[in-house]
Motif scaffolding. Structure first.
Motif, mmCIF file in Angstrom:
data_model
loop_
_atom_site.group_PDB
_atom_site.id
_atom_site.type_symbol
_atom_site.label_atom_id
_atom_site.label_comp_id
_atom_site.label_asym_id
_atom_site.label_seq_id
_atom_site.Cartn_x
_atom_site.Cartn_y
_atom_site.Cartn_z
ATOM 1 N N PRO A 1 -7.706 4.836 -7.729
ATOM 2 C CA PRO A 1 -7.237 4.743 -9.121
ATOM 3 C C PRO A 1 -5.753 5.063 -9.240
ATOM 4 O O PRO A 1 -5.186 5.812 -8.436
ATOM 5 N N ARG A 2 -5.147 4.479 -10.245
ATOM 6 C CA ARG A 2 -3.715 4.682 -10.486
ATOM 7 C C ARG A 2 -3.378 6.158 -10.658
ATOM 8 O O ARG A 2 -2.303 6.611 -10.274
ATOM 9 N N SER A 3 -4.304 6.920 -11.207
ATOM 10 C CA SER A 3 -4.066 8.345 -11.480
ATOM 11 C C SER A 3 -4.437 9.249 -10.303
ATOM 12 O O SER A 3 -4.525 10.469 -10.464
ATOM 13 N N ALA A 4 -4.647 8.679 -9.133
ATOM 14 C CA ALA A 4 -5.181 9.438 -7.996
ATOM 15 C C ALA A 4 -4.297 10.629 -7.627
ATOM 16 O O ALA A 4 -3.065 10.529 -7.568
ATOM 17 N N VAL A 5 -4.963 11.756 -7.382
ATOM 18 C CA VAL A 5 -4.342 12.930 -6.768
ATOM 19 C C VAL A 5 -5.149 13.221 -5.509
ATOM 20 O O VAL A 5 -6.359 13.449 -5.570
ATOM 21 N N PHE A 6 -4.487 13.192 -4.361
ATOM 22 C CA PHE A 6 -5.170 13.381 -3.084
ATOM 23 C C PHE A 6 -5.062 14.831 -2.632
ATOM 24 O O PHE A 6 -4.065 15.512 -2.901
ATOM 25 N N ASP A 7 -6.090 15.279 -1.935
ATOM 26 C CA ASP A 7 -6.044 16.567 -1.238
ATOM 27 C C ASP A 7 -6.309 16.273 0.234
ATOM 28 O O ASP A 7 -7.405 15.834 0.603
ATOM 29 N N GLY B 1 0.821 -1.198 0.000
ATOM 30 C CA GLY B 1 0.000 0.000 0.000
ATOM 31 C C GLY B 1 0.857 1.251 0.000
ATOM 32 O O GLY B 1 2.034 1.231 -0.375
ATOM 33 N N ILE B 2 0.284 2.360 0.445
ATOM 34 C CA ILE B 2 0.986 3.635 0.424
ATOM 35 C C ILE B 2 0.769 4.375 1.735
ATOM 36 O O ILE B 2 -0.220 4.160 2.443
ATOM 37 N N GLN B 3 1.720 5.247 2.056
ATOM 38 C CA GLN B 3 1.599 6.140 3.206
ATOM 39 C C GLN B 3 1.568 7.579 2.703
ATOM 40 O O GLN B 3 2.415 7.987 1.907
ATOM 41 N N ARG C 1 0.584 13.682 -4.641
ATOM 42 C CA ARG C 1 0.496 12.879 -5.862
ATOM 43 C C ARG C 1 1.335 11.617 -5.676
ATOM 44 O O ARG C 1 2.545 11.624 -5.917
ATOM 45 N N PRO C 2 0.722 10.518 -5.260
ATOM 46 C CA PRO C 2 1.510 9.292 -5.087
ATOM 47 C C PRO C 2 1.898 8.695 -6.438
ATOM 48 O O PRO C 2 1.242 8.934 -7.458
ATOM 49 N N THR C 3 2.961 7.926 -6.439
ATOM 50 C CA THR C 3 3.391 7.226 -7.649
ATOM 51 C C THR C 3 2.828 5.810 -7.608
ATOM 52 O O THR C 3 3.265 4.973 -6.810
ATOM 53 N N LEU C 4 1.831 5.550 -8.447
ATOM 54 C CA LEU C 4 1.174 4.245 -8.476
ATOM 55 C C LEU C 4 1.324 3.631 -9.860
ATOM 56 O O LEU C 4 1.181 4.324 -10.878
ATOM 57 N N ASP C 5 1.597 2.322 -9.900
ATOM 58 C CA ASP C 5 1.690 1.633 -11.188
ATOM 59 C C ASP C 5 0.454 0.786 -11.473
ATOM 60 O O ASP C 5 0.403 0.059 -12.462
#
Length: 487
Positions: free
Chosen positions: A330-336, A227-229, A250-254
């Motif tokens: 989603p792979r393209s996710a941008v979080f706020d 997962g991601i932090q 902006r996480p880096t997701l593949d």
């Protein structure tokens, strides 16, 4: 030298005691230098002896309304010391170093908020603790007192700080690591010694040199194995202020992630944290801390560019989705990331910081993707001195299965309920605006297309001269229902 007054016989022994007070125990406040000559000596003692038995405020060192032996023993501790050195006093150290810095910074145990009906401000803390039954039913049933002098094991204050049992609420103060060990040791020694209001408890660790940097106590969580932090901050909140900020990540997701567990960790003082996905047609702001201005039209417009993902009102939250469902990222996710910290009662800068762990489900897991349920009633208008209930309906556009419901209000919120439209049955209730119920449905609550939920917020405007309305500060109000469902 000032001529000595006629001294009562009991003071013959008292004078002798002044001559043998150990130097290490001597400390002083300016109030004991009664003649203002820069030292505490027999001239001050003779003035004190002349006032003994009176109600003279100048000589009432203990603050109990009379000049008696409590004041004499304090004076004896201070005899011979320079007037600007503080008198050793364990409860005063606990008040300033523990209660003021850990229990008031988020406005929890203040006279305004009275969380748990407990006020820990100076001048109130001692009477609110000593020999008082706790409001928690489980603690009261166990015959605990908030502080039972001489009995740490029967003092609910220590239980809350070291590990409350079933039904006894959360570990306090709310945060990732709680109090430091030396602070708890000082509290325990003070209780064991009978919880004296004045004077030094020899076995209690001294807290006067204890660092107050919140970052020392806040331990960030380890990132998930899968997962991601995400991280927001740190950012400072000055004393007497509250601060709400946003920060794009902006996480880096593949690949798309299916999340089956969420952890949110932040220091004490947080009002809320919300994780959003940026869904607006306009490009998201650049990464970095952005202060939210509720008076700015653009700040309000940006709300509609985001989709709720998850959130928390407590400093340590762990939520696992039921088996078979998960949150799709989603792979393209941008979080706020949105955080709101309150430091209205603090005396130093509070450092806000948030960590979010999104745990990915095992590769073999076949999960049904959940969607957030988020609905807000903006029609809040409560006149001064009145209590008002408002309701709003949320309707399902197609058949869904609801797995979680919760609520969000501010400090004037007294009750939040949810009922089903089809039969009017109440399915959710929370009377704690600061730590609302998180209700999980097992089996899920099935709603057909056209079915819905009616939620009702009750607000009480008891301490304002103006109407209470929807807003984003801690003094405004909200009425929000949120949760998760799948189709």
């Amino acid at each position: 030298m000032i001529p000595p007054p006629k001294i009562r016989p009991i003071f013959a022994l008292a004078v002798a005691s002044l001559l043998i007070v150990p130097g290490a125990a001597r400390a002083q406040t300016a109030s004991s230098d009664f003649n203002d000559d820069g030292k505490v000596d027999f001239n001050d003692f003779f003035l004190f002896a002349g006032a003994f038995g009176s109600s003279g405020a100048k000589f009432d060192l203990s603050g109990n309304g009379k000049v008696d032996f409590d004041d004499f023993f304090l004076f004896a501790q201070r005899f011979g010391a320079p007037p600007d050195a503080p008198a050793p006093d364990t409860f005063r150290e606990l008040q300033t170093r523990v209660f003021n810095r850990n229990c008031l910074s988020g406005s929890c145990h203040t006279s305004e908020r009275r969380a748990g009906d407990l006020v820990l401000e100076e001048g109130f803390a001692y009477e609110n603790l000593i020999g008082v039954k706790p409001g928690n039913p489980a603690a009261a049933a166990a015959d605990l007192l908030r502080v039972d002098p001489g009995h740490p094991e029967r003092s609910f204050l220590l239980t809350k700080l070291t590990g409350p049992g079933p039904g006894q609420g959360d570990l306090m103060p709310r945060g990732a690591s709680g109090l430091r060990g030396v602070e708890i040791d000082a509290l325990r020694a003070w209780v064991q010694a009978g919880a004296p209001r004045v004077g030094l408890v020899p076995d209690a660790p001294r807290l006067e040199d204890l660092s107050t940097d919140l970052a020392v106590r806040f331990t960030p969580p380890a990132p998930p194995e899968r997962g991601i932090q995400l991280r927001l901050g740190p950012f400072g909140v000055p004393p007497g202020r509250e601060r709400e900020v946003f920060s794009v990540v902006r996480p880096t997701l593949d690949r798309d992630l299916l999340v089956n567990r969420v952890e949110i960790i932040m220091p004490e003082g947080s009002h809320h944290f919300i994780l959003y996905l940026w869904t607006g047609r306009t490009p998201p702001p650049e990464p970095g801390i952005r202060d939210f201005d509720p008076r700015s039209p653009m700040g309000i417009v940006d709300i509609f560019n985001r989709q709720f993902v998850t959130g928390s009102q407590t400093s340590a939250t762990a939520y696992a989705f039921p088996d078979g469902v998960g949150l799709r990222i989603p792979r393209s996710a941008v979080f706020d990331l949105n955080s709101h910290f309150i430091n209205l009662r603090g005396r130093e800068t509070l450092m806000g910081e948030v960590y979010v762990n999104l745990h990915e489900a095992p590769p073999a897991a076949a999960l049904q993707a959940v969607e957030p349920l988020f609905d807000s009633n903006f029609a809040i208008n409560v006149p001064p001195g009145q209590t008002t209930a408002i309701s709003q309906t949320w309707t399902a556009r197609q058949a869904i299965k609801v797995i979680t419901l919760s609520s969000h209000m501010h400090r004037h919120g007294e009750r939040f309920t949810v009922e089903t439209l089809r039969d009017g049955k109440q399915i959710y209730e929370s009377t704690d605006w600061d730590d609302p119920e998180v209700l999980n449905f097992n089996p899920p609550l099935t709603l057909q297309a056209g079915d819905g939920l009616r939620y009702t917020c009750t607000h009480r405007n008891q301490d304002r001269d103006a109407p209470l309305r929807f807003g984003f500060t801690s003094e405004d109000e909200m009425c929000i229902m949120f949760g998760y469902y799948y189709r």
